[in-house]
Design a protein around this motif. Structure first.
Motif, mmCIF file in Angstrom:
data_model
loop_
_atom_site.group_PDB
_atom_site.id
_atom_site.type_symbol
_atom_site.label_atom_id
_atom_site.label_comp_id
_atom_site.label_asym_id
_atom_site.label_seq_id
_atom_site.Cartn_x
_atom_site.Cartn_y
_atom_site.Cartn_z
ATOM 1 N N THR A 36 0.984 -0.909 0.027
ATOM 2 C CA THR A 36 -0.212 0.030 -0.082
ATOM 3 C C THR A 36 0.799 1.370 0.057
ATOM 4 O OG1 THR A 36 -1.715 -1.255 1.261
ATOM 5 C CG2 THR A 36 -1.827 1.248 1.133
ATOM 6 N N ALA A 37 1.913 1.197 0.703
ATOM 7 C CA ALA A 37 2.804 2.503 0.827
ATOM 8 C C ALA A 37 3.588 2.715 -0.527
ATOM 9 C CB ALA A 37 4.094 2.160 1.958
ATOM 10 N N ALA A 38 3.923 1.589 -1.086
ATOM 11 C CA ALA A 38 4.524 1.684 -2.531
ATOM 12 C C ALA A 38 3.494 2.241 -3.576
ATOM 13 C CB ALA A 38 4.751 0.463 -3.004
ATOM 14 N N ALA A 39 2.140 1.820 -3.469
ATOM 15 C CA ALA A 39 1.181 2.180 -4.280
ATOM 16 C C ALA A 39 1.035 3.588 -4.211
ATOM 17 C CB ALA A 39 0.277 1.375 -4.236
ATOM 18 N N GLU A 47 -4.219 -10.845 -3.114
ATOM 19 C CA GLU A 47 -5.441 -10.067 -2.761
ATOM 20 C C GLU A 47 -4.708 -8.708 -2.230
ATOM 21 O OE1 GLU A 47 -9.020 -9.511 -3.403
ATOM 22 O OE2 GLU A 47 -7.831 -11.479 -3.838
ATOM 23 N N LEU A 48 -3.453 -8.882 -1.468
ATOM 24 C CA LEU A 48 -2.993 -7.392 -0.726
ATOM 25 C C LEU A 48 -2.402 -6.714 -1.916
ATOM 26 C CD1 LEU A 48 -0.924 -9.315 2.138
ATOM 27 C CD2 LEU A 48 -3.119 -7.670 2.419
ATOM 28 N N ALA A 49 -1.960 -7.249 -2.913
ATOM 29 C CA ALA A 49 -1.334 -6.479 -4.092
ATOM 30 C C ALA A 49 -2.377 -5.912 -4.807
ATOM 31 C CB ALA A 49 -0.512 -7.463 -5.143
ATOM 32 N N ARG A 50 -3.586 -6.539 -4.941
ATOM 33 C CA ARG A 50 -4.638 -5.985 -5.690
ATOM 34 C C ARG A 50 -5.537 -4.713 -4.767
ATOM 35 N NH1 ARG A 50 -7.989 -10.131 -8.720
ATOM 36 N NH2 ARG A 50 -9.169 -8.175 -9.162
ATOM 37 N N ASP A 51 -5.536 -5.161 -3.483
ATOM 38 C CA ASP A 51 -6.135 -4.141 -2.427
ATOM 39 C C ASP A 51 -5.171 -2.803 -2.393
ATOM 40 O OD1 ASP A 51 -8.174 -4.860 -1.236
ATOM 41 O OD2 ASP A 51 -7.447 -5.509 0.520
ATOM 42 N N ALA A 52 -3.906 -3.002 -2.400
ATOM 43 C CA ALA A 52 -2.846 -1.753 -2.411
ATOM 44 C C ALA A 52 -3.354 -0.748 -3.348
ATOM 45 C CB ALA A 52 -1.419 -2.074 -2.482
ATOM 46 N N GLU A 53 -3.171 -1.249 -4.902
ATOM 47 C CA GLU A 53 -3.607 -0.109 -5.839
ATOM 48 C C GLU A 53 -4.903 0.189 -5.429
ATOM 49 O OE1 GLU A 53 -1.755 0.540 -8.055
ATOM 50 O OE2 GLU A 53 -0.260 -1.173 -7.871
ATOM 51 N N ARG A 54 -5.911 -0.253 -5.036
ATOM 52 C CA ARG A 54 -7.429 0.310 -4.802
ATOM 53 C C ARG A 54 -7.362 1.043 -3.877
ATOM 54 N NH1 ARG A 54 -9.586 -5.796 -4.740
ATOM 55 N NH2 ARG A 54 -9.631 -6.256 -6.855
ATOM 56 N N ILE A 55 -6.793 1.080 -2.641
ATOM 57 C CA ILE A 55 -6.510 1.971 -1.609
ATOM 58 C C ILE A 55 -5.998 3.035 -1.845
ATOM 59 C CG2 ILE A 55 -5.715 2.288 0.777
ATOM 60 C CD1 ILE A 55 -6.278 -0.671 1.314
ATOM 61 N N ALA A 56 -4.729 3.020 -2.745
ATOM 62 C CA ALA A 56 -4.171 4.255 -3.046
ATOM 63 C C ALA A 56 -4.825 5.096 -4.001
ATOM 64 C CB ALA A 56 -2.689 3.689 -3.653
ATOM 65 N N ARG A 57 -5.537 4.607 -5.047
ATOM 66 C CA ARG A 57 -6.594 5.328 -5.774
ATOM 67 C C ARG A 57 -7.548 6.064 -4.792
ATOM 68 N NH1 ARG A 57 -9.247 1.306 -9.006
ATOM 69 N NH2 ARG A 57 -7.024 0.714 -9.604
ATOM 70 N N ALA A 58 -8.148 5.358 -4.200
ATOM 71 C CA ALA A 58 -8.976 6.283 -3.070
ATOM 72 C C ALA A 58 -8.653 7.023 -2.482
ATOM 73 C CB ALA A 58 -9.855 4.890 -2.455
ATOM 74 N N ILE A 59 -7.404 6.825 -1.826
ATOM 75 C CA ILE A 59 -6.759 7.954 -0.896
ATOM 76 C C ILE A 59 -6.377 9.124 -1.826
ATOM 77 C CG2 ILE A 59 -5.000 8.561 0.530
ATOM 78 C CD1 ILE A 59 -5.048 5.714 1.751
ATOM 79 N N ALA A 107 -10.719 -0.488 -0.667
ATOM 80 C CA ALA A 107 -10.887 0.714 -1.131
ATOM 81 C C ALA A 107 -11.824 1.658 -0.419
ATOM 82 C CB ALA A 107 -11.006 0.746 -2.648
ATOM 83 N N ARG A 108 -13.021 0.579 0.069
ATOM 84 C CA ARG A 108 -14.050 1.343 0.674
ATOM 85 C C ARG A 108 -13.872 1.534 2.193
ATOM 86 N NH1 ARG A 108 -19.267 -1.826 0.194
ATOM 87 N NH2 ARG A 108 -18.031 -3.374 1.222
ATOM 88 N N THR A 109 -14.540 2.688 2.638
ATOM 89 C CA THR A 109 -14.412 2.993 4.102
ATOM 90 C C THR A 109 -15.727 2.957 4.427
ATOM 91 O OG1 THR A 109 -14.190 5.391 3.841
ATOM 92 C CG2 THR A 109 -12.173 4.322 3.898
#
Length: 384
Positions: free
Chosen positions: A24-27, A367-379, A343-345
């Motif tokens: 997530t930090a990298a994304a 799953e973590l890898a895919r989540d990381a991208e989605r979270i970074a996009r949302a933030i 990505a959702r909160t």
């Protein structure tokens, strides 16, 4: 909203430097968002360093890499524990992730006036962040059931998290309580490593799958089955399992009554066979009923059998232990898992994300890898 997260202003805080936090930090960094990873231990990948020696990933090397850095080919198809730790160290370095070690966050609070989050950390620290990603991990706090009389046991009783290798158990009679992936693998490790007798106490018979069948990894089926309805996957898995895994009912381990995908939804991931089936058929590992209670040197099972093992290893899982951190925010379900993930909160907690609290059939690292991208996009979208 104008949160000014690019470079100046307060950084996004990511709690936990395991694969989920690092990805997530990298994304975030890739999107120009300043992020800091807070880690209570001295280095990245703390929970992986603590796992037993023979552990390998249950997912293929290609499907386990995090965004932006492949896992080196020389680590082979099924990556060993130490190689994964090495990869995660290299990953943090490669992405120049800003890491603050020795920082343990014990509570996260919303600051409504400033529309940001306050993190309470050890040493009386108060950190402020526009967004927070909780990546403290699935296997956070070892859980041992409250077996009646356990404190009177005269043998050795340890949680599986303390198990490293079979050395200390040579020539001894060991009962492994619990038969998820960890319990099954420790049982095989003990049987091959010189324990005198190995039994596994089984509460619910697990689904057992071959790690790969004709070169096709079980994980690939997991990836394919994500889009299919649970009942259909249950129906497809049954004949497949029957073909590839022999029936262990004659050895005391009946086929599960409920479907593979149904059980996975409840958090019971199928057991990947690393020699477990063979060990059971050779009677080197003996399935027995679940532990009911303990008195002195005796372990009583739910079917009334009484054993006198020298040691009990509790492969009984972990708790996520999120209650002290975020329990007061109304974001956790009755099982202690976050109600919304990725990505959702949650409505009541804008800007608070969770990653790594599901254990999907398609493989946790993927799953973590895919989540990381989605979270970074949302933030980064909210930062504008």
């Amino acid at each position: 909203m104008g949160m000014h997260m690019s470079g100046k202003g307060t950084p996004v805080h990511v709690i936990g430097a395991g694969p989920g936090g690092l990805a997530t930090a990298a994304a975030l960094r890739a999107r120009g968002v300043h992020a800091v990873v807070l880690e209570k231990s001295p280095d990245v990948a703390a929970s992986w360093r603590a796992h037993y020696d023979r552990l390998r990933l249950h997912t293929t090397r290609r499907r386990s890499a995090l965004p932006g850095l492949p896992i080196p080919r020389r680590y082979g198809r099924w990556v060993a524990r130490d190689d994964l730790v090495r990869y995660l160290e290299a990953y943090a370095e490669h992405h120049r992730i800003e890491l603050a070690t020795g920082v343990e966050v014990d509570r996260v609070e919303r600051d409504p006036e400033r529309a940001c989050w306050t993190l309470h950390a050890n040493g009386g620290r108060r950190l402020s962040a526009p967004a927070v990603v909780v990546a403290t991990g699935y296997n956070h706090t070892p859980y041992t059931p409250d077996w009646p009389g356990a404190d009177t046991f005269t043998g050795d009783l340890v949680h599986a998290s303390a198990y490293r290798n079979p050395g200390p158990y040579a020539g001894r009679d060991v009962l492994v309580a619990g038969v998820g992936n960890t319990g099954a693998e420790i049982a095989v490790d003990l049987a091959e490593g010189g324990a005198d007798r190995v039994r596994v106490a089984v509460r619910t018979p697990p689904h057992i799958v071959r790690r790969s069948t004709l070169g096709w990894p079980a994980q690939a089926n997991g990836v394919l089955s994500r889009r299919l309805p649970t009942r259909l996957v249950d129906g497809l898995a049954t004949p497949l399992t029957r073909l590839s895994v022999p029936d262990l009912a004659p050895y005391g381990l009946p086929r599960p009554e409920r479907g593979l995908a149904t059980r996975a939804r409840e958090g019971a991931i199928p057991v990947q066979d690393h020699g477990f089936v063979r060990a059971v058929r050779k009677r080197r590992v003996e399935p027995v009923a679940a532990v009911a209670g303990i008195t002195g040197d005796k372990v009583e099972l739910t079917d009334g059998t009484v054993l006198t093992p020298d040691a009990v290893i509790a492969a009984t899982g972990y708790r996520h232990a999120l209650e002290p951190l975020v329990g007061h925010l109304g974001v956790l379900g009755p099982d202690g898992r976050p109600l919304v993930h990725g990505a959702r909160t949650h409505r009541s907690a804008p800007g608070l994300h969770f990653t790594g609290f599901t254990n999907p059939l398609s493989g946790m690292l993927r799953e973590l890898a895919r989540d990381a991208e989605r979270i970074a996009r949302a933030i980064s979208r909210n930062a504008d």
